[in-house]
Design a protein around this motif. Structure first.
Motif, mmCIF file in Angstrom:
data_model
loop_
_atom_site.group_PDB
_atom_site.id
_atom_site.type_symbol
_atom_site.label_atom_id
_atom_site.label_comp_id
_atom_site.label_asym_id
_atom_site.label_seq_id
_atom_site.Cartn_x
_atom_site.Cartn_y
_atom_site.Cartn_z
ATOM 1 N N UNK A 98 0.816 -1.214 0.000
ATOM 2 C CA UNK A 98 0.000 0.000 0.000
ATOM 3 C C UNK A 98 0.852 1.268 0.000
ATOM 4 N N UNK A 99 2.183 1.117 -0.011
ATOM 5 C CA UNK A 99 3.067 2.280 0.085
ATOM 6 C C UNK A 99 2.827 3.344 -0.983
ATOM 7 N N UNK A 100 2.547 2.951 -2.250
ATOM 8 C CA UNK A 100 2.335 3.998 -3.261
ATOM 9 C C UNK A 100 1.222 4.982 -2.912
ATOM 10 N N UNK A 101 0.312 4.614 -2.008
ATOM 11 C CA UNK A 101 -0.781 5.509 -1.647
ATOM 12 C C UNK A 101 -0.296 6.793 -0.987
ATOM 13 N N UNK A 102 0.965 6.809 -0.532
ATOM 14 C CA UNK A 102 1.491 8.030 0.073
ATOM 15 C C UNK A 102 1.417 9.185 -0.918
ATOM 16 N N UNK A 103 1.458 8.868 -2.208
ATOM 17 C CA UNK A 103 1.369 9.919 -3.225
ATOM 18 C C UNK A 103 -0.002 10.586 -3.235
ATOM 19 N N UNK A 104 -1.005 9.895 -2.727
ATOM 20 C CA UNK A 104 -2.368 10.425 -2.741
ATOM 21 C C UNK A 104 -2.835 10.902 -1.369
ATOM 22 N N UNK A 105 -1.944 10.920 -0.382
ATOM 23 C CA UNK A 105 -2.365 11.259 0.979
ATOM 24 C C UNK A 105 -3.117 12.580 1.094
ATOM 25 N N UNK A 106 -2.650 13.649 0.453
ATOM 26 C CA UNK A 106 -3.395 14.911 0.591
ATOM 27 C C UNK A 106 -4.837 14.809 0.116
ATOM 28 N N UNK A 107 -5.067 14.133 -1.016
ATOM 29 C CA UNK A 107 -6.438 14.024 -1.521
ATOM 30 C C UNK A 107 -7.233 12.979 -0.743
ATOM 31 N N UNK A 108 -6.567 11.952 -0.220
ATOM 32 C CA UNK A 108 -7.260 10.976 0.617
ATOM 33 C C UNK A 108 -7.769 11.652 1.880
ATOM 34 N N UNK A 109 -6.936 12.481 2.491
ATOM 35 C CA UNK A 109 -7.321 13.164 3.728
ATOM 36 C C UNK A 109 -8.497 14.114 3.515
ATOM 37 N N UNK A 110 -8.611 14.648 2.305
ATOM 38 C CA UNK A 110 -9.697 15.586 2.011
ATOM 39 C C UNK A 110 -10.883 14.904 1.326
ATOM 40 N N UNK A 111 -10.820 13.600 1.160
ATOM 41 C CA UNK A 111 -11.830 12.869 0.393
ATOM 42 C C UNK A 111 -13.170 12.844 1.111
ATOM 43 N N UNK A 112 -14.248 12.940 0.324
ATOM 44 C CA UNK A 112 -15.581 12.967 0.900
ATOM 45 C C UNK A 112 -16.158 11.604 1.222
ATOM 46 N N UNK A 150 3.719 13.912 3.914
ATOM 47 C CA UNK A 150 2.960 14.177 2.698
ATOM 48 C C UNK A 150 3.845 14.937 1.722
ATOM 49 N N UNK A 151 3.767 14.574 0.465
ATOM 50 C CA UNK A 151 4.598 15.190 -0.557
ATOM 51 C C UNK A 151 3.734 16.022 -1.495
ATOM 52 N N UNK A 152 4.205 17.230 -1.763
ATOM 53 C CA UNK A 152 3.531 18.093 -2.713
ATOM 54 C C UNK A 152 3.499 17.388 -4.073
ATOM 55 N N UNK A 153 2.393 17.538 -4.790
ATOM 56 C CA UNK A 153 2.262 16.888 -6.095
ATOM 57 C C UNK A 153 3.342 17.350 -7.071
ATOM 58 N N UNK A 212 13.043 7.285 -2.507
ATOM 59 C CA UNK A 212 11.715 7.535 -3.064
ATOM 60 C C UNK A 212 11.028 6.236 -3.453
ATOM 61 N N UNK A 213 11.762 5.282 -3.961
ATOM 62 C CA UNK A 213 11.173 3.987 -4.315
ATOM 63 C C UNK A 213 10.769 3.225 -3.060
ATOM 64 N N UNK A 214 11.600 3.268 -2.036
ATOM 65 C CA UNK A 214 11.259 2.582 -0.788
ATOM 66 C C UNK A 214 10.004 3.168 -0.165
ATOM 67 N N UNK A 215 9.834 4.479 -0.334
ATOM 68 C CA UNK A 215 8.673 5.166 0.243
ATOM 69 C C UNK A 215 7.421 5.028 -0.611
ATOM 70 N N UNK A 216 7.574 4.413 -1.805
ATOM 71 C CA UNK A 216 6.433 4.237 -2.677
ATOM 72 C C UNK A 216 6.065 5.481 -3.476
ATOM 73 N N UNK A 217 7.001 6.447 -3.547
ATOM 74 C CA UNK A 217 6.737 7.691 -4.255
ATOM 75 C C UNK A 217 6.884 7.550 -5.757
ATOM 76 N N UNK A 218 7.707 6.610 -6.198
ATOM 77 C CA UNK A 218 7.863 6.334 -7.618
ATOM 78 C C UNK A 218 7.784 4.829 -7.824
ATOM 79 N N UNK A 219 7.464 4.439 -9.026
ATOM 80 C CA UNK A 219 7.268 3.036 -9.334
ATOM 81 C C UNK A 219 8.583 2.266 -9.245
ATOM 82 N N UNK A 220 8.471 0.982 -8.827
ATOM 83 C CA UNK A 220 9.634 0.111 -8.801
ATOM 84 C C UNK A 220 9.940 -0.429 -10.176
ATOM 85 N N UNK A 221 9.068 -0.218 -11.125
ATOM 86 C CA UNK A 221 9.236 -0.801 -12.463
ATOM 87 C C UNK A 221 10.263 -0.014 -13.274
#
Length: 221
Positions: A98-112, A150-153, A212-221
């Motif tokens: 689930x690590x890649x979800x860190x990229x969406x944290x700001x929008x997840x936190x504001x999600x309705x 949280x990382x800025x987009x 960044x890869x360990x944190x799930x910020x960029x793809x491992x591919x």
């Protein structure tokens, strides 16, 4: 859920074994529920266009089509589109990573809608408890995501352009419509957020890529 208002679930996963475990568990807990399944992003989008589910249970690693190869980037695109939709369905991410979800944290936190993330290895009881949390419209992220910064987009765009497309800093600036100086400032902020310290024996940009890869910020591919 009350029998007069049965739940509608959409389970998206390309693994038969997971579907064979998740679907019966949902049927046992919600005997009146309507449960649809999809094994790729296109099939999922078709199901979503037909019926708006009360809860979407989705794996991060998905193929785009039945002939495609599973990728976390595909799952992330699907989740991002669900979050951006006006319907705001409740979402549960059930994945081995689930690590890649860190990229969406700001929008997840504001999600309705409700949003829950859980590792696939969790017991069925925990999975069903997470389903209840999501159906209530609540948000719950695992500790490894809650403690991550949280990382800025825009920072994420810099990482993607550099490490997934091979852009130089000048090319990044041109692509993003910003100055070279702003790109350099973004690198400093990324470095600080990842907790990377400069060393004469280590290449700084390589260390940023690894972290960044360990944190799930960029793809491992």
């Amino acid at each position: 859920m009350p029998e007069s208002n049965p739940a509608r679930f959409l389970v998206i996963d390309d693994h038969e074994a997971i579907l064979a475990g998740t679907v019966p568990a949902l049927q046992g807990a919600y005997p009146q529920a309507a449960i649809a399944t999809a094994k790729d992003m296109r099939a999922a989008q078709q199901e979503l266009a037909r019926h708006l589910p009360d809860l979407v249970i989705v794996d991060l690693s998905l193929p785009e089509s039945s002939a495609g190869t599973a990728s976390a980037e595909v799952g992330m695109r699907l989740i991002d589109s669900l979050i951006s939709s006006e319907q705001a369905p409740n979402i549960m991410v059930l994945s081995t990573n689930v690590k890649p979800l860190v990229r969406l944290k700001p929008v997840i936190n504001a999600y309705g809608g409700g949003f829950v993330a859980l590792d696939k290895s969790a017991p069925i009881e925990e999975m069903l408890h997470s389903v209840e949390i999501a159906l209530r419209g609540s948000t719950h992220l695992p500790p490894e995501l809650r403690k991550r910064p949280e990382f800025d987009r825009k920072w994420l765009t810099v990482l993607k352009l550099k490490y997934q497309k091979g852009f130089s800093d000048r090319a990044i600036a041109k692509e993003m419509g910003i100055s070279d100086r702003t790109v350099r400032n973004y690198w400093v902020r990324i470095q600080d957020s990842l907790g990377i310290h400069e060393s004469p024996d280590l290449d700084l940009r390589v260390q940023i890529r690894i972290a960044a890869r360990r944190a799930g910020l960029i793809s491992l591919e």
